[in-house]
Design an enzyme around this catalytic site. Structure first.
Site, PDB file in Angstrom:
ATOM      1  N   ASN A   1       0.814  -1.208   0.000  1.00 37.38           N
ATOM      2  CA  ASN A   1       0.000   0.000   0.000  1.00 37.38           C
ATOM      3  C   ASN A   1       0.850   1.262   0.000  1.00 37.38           C
ATOM      4  O   ASN A   1       0.535   2.245   0.660  1.00 37.38           O
ATOM      5  CB  ASN A   1      -0.942  -0.018   1.201  1.00 37.38           C
ATOM      6  CG  ASN A   1      -1.939  -1.159   1.104  1.00 37.38           C
ATOM      7  OD1 ASN A   1      -2.918  -1.070   0.392  1.00 37.38           O
ATOM      8  ND2 ASN A   1      -1.665  -2.256   1.791  1.00 37.38           N
ATOM      9  N   THR A   2       1.950   1.216  -0.722  1.00 38.56           N
ATOM     10  CA  THR A   2       2.776   2.396  -0.935  1.00 38.56           C
ATOM     11  C   THR A   2       2.665   2.803  -2.400  1.00 38.56           C
ATOM     12  O   THR A   2       2.831   1.980  -3.286  1.00 38.56           O
ATOM     13  CB  THR A   2       4.245   2.115  -0.574  1.00 38.56           C
ATOM     14  OG1 THR A   2       4.339   1.862   0.815  1.00 38.56           O
ATOM     15  CG2 THR A   2       5.128   3.306  -0.932  1.00 38.56           C
ATOM     16  N   THR A   3       2.349   4.065  -2.635  1.00 40.14           N
ATOM     17  CA  THR A   3       2.224   4.588  -3.989  1.00 40.14           C
ATOM     18  C   THR A   3       3.341   5.592  -4.231  1.00 40.14           C
ATOM     19  O   THR A   3       3.502   6.527  -3.439  1.00 40.14           O
ATOM     20  CB  THR A   3       0.865   5.276  -4.181  1.00 40.14           C
ATOM     21  OG1 THR A   3      -0.164   4.337  -3.914  1.00 40.14           O
ATOM     22  CG2 THR A   3       0.720   5.783  -5.613  1.00 40.14           C
TER      23      THR A   3
ATOM     24  N   THR B   1       2.347   6.365   1.815  1.00 37.71           N
ATOM     25  CA  THR B   1       2.238   4.994   2.310  1.00 37.71           C
ATOM     26  C   THR B   1       1.376   4.938   3.554  1.00 37.71           C
ATOM     27  O   THR B   1       1.369   5.866   4.358  1.00 37.71           O
ATOM     28  CB  THR B   1       3.632   4.399   2.619  1.00 37.71           C
ATOM     29  OG1 THR B   1       3.466   3.038   3.036  1.00 37.71           O
ATOM     30  CG2 THR B   1       4.347   5.161   3.713  1.00 37.71           C
TER      31      THR B   1
END
Length: 232
Positions: A148-150, A167
């Protein structure tokens, strides 16, 4: 910043955290202050690397990993080969072992930044790598990578680069959305050590470490490319 730190948005966030059983208060948000610290600098094959300092662990340990790999002939081993991936994995494991033992909020723990960035220290660690066998380095256990890190990197034709990493640490972060904001709360408190006496032990006012590190590589004073280690 005032909207979150002492403003209406901060009150909404604190109220939702309280409803979820958490301990964040409006006073915590209002009392938060940004701390400016000197950046971390290193080199890799003649290219300057600039990154964030502790409590961020990314700047220190990306330079450390590059120092280790600098003494290996990765070009001869081949991109994506088993031999190259093995060396990178071992360098990562060494850095994560040091990260768990030493990298934390410098207001609470004296992080040995100069030692970690030292190329002689990297050489000491490099010679201990077995090119044919994976090893366990110390007592550190690498944390699972977040899904869930962009991260986005934007560059233009003149070499200017902008990086942004967002994140929430693990699957859906703290598992709730602050109503009316669209904000998913993260669970970065997970990165603290609940046991006393360690570099990452939790303490009042202590800033949590992070492996997130958008970085800019410079050559001749101009940005060339960006490196990142997302996941917290």
């Amino acid at each position: 910043p005032g909207g979150l730190h002492g403003g209406a948005l901060g009150r909404i966030v604190a109220e939702q955290v309280a409803r979820a059983g958490g301990l964040l208060s409006p006073a915590d948000l209002a009392g938060y202050r940004t701390v400016e610290r000197e950046v971390v600098r290193g080199t890799y094959r003649g290219v300057e690397i600039v990154g964030p300092p502790p409590p961020s662990s990314g700047g220190v340990h990306i330079v450390q990993m590059l120092n280790i790999l600098e003494g290996c002939d990765l070009r001869a081993l081949g991109f994506g080969s088993a031999e190259t991936l093995h060396l990178i994995a071992e360098a990562l494991k060494i850095a994560f072992a040091d990260r768990k033992a030493a990298t934390s909020d410098p207001a609470f723990v004296a992080t040995p930044v100069e030692r970690l960035l030292d190329k002689d220290y990297a050489a000491e660690r490099r010679v201990a790598i077995d090119p044919a066998r994976a090893q366990t380095w110390g007592a550190a256990v690498a944390m699972l990578e977040s899904a869930n890190t962009t991260h986005i990197t934007v560059a233009d034709a003149e070499g200017r680069i902008v990086c942004s990493t967002q994140t929430i640490n693990s699957l859906f972060g703290a598992r709730f959305i602050v109503p009316g904001t669209g904000m998913v709360a993260n669970n970065h408190m997970y990165l603290f050590d609940p046991h006393p006496g360690h570099a990452l032990s939790i303490a009042p006012g202590k800033r949590v470490t992070t492996s997130m590190s958008p970085m800019i590589a410079l050559a001749d004073g101009r940005p060339r490319y960006a490196l990142g280690l997302p996941g917290g």
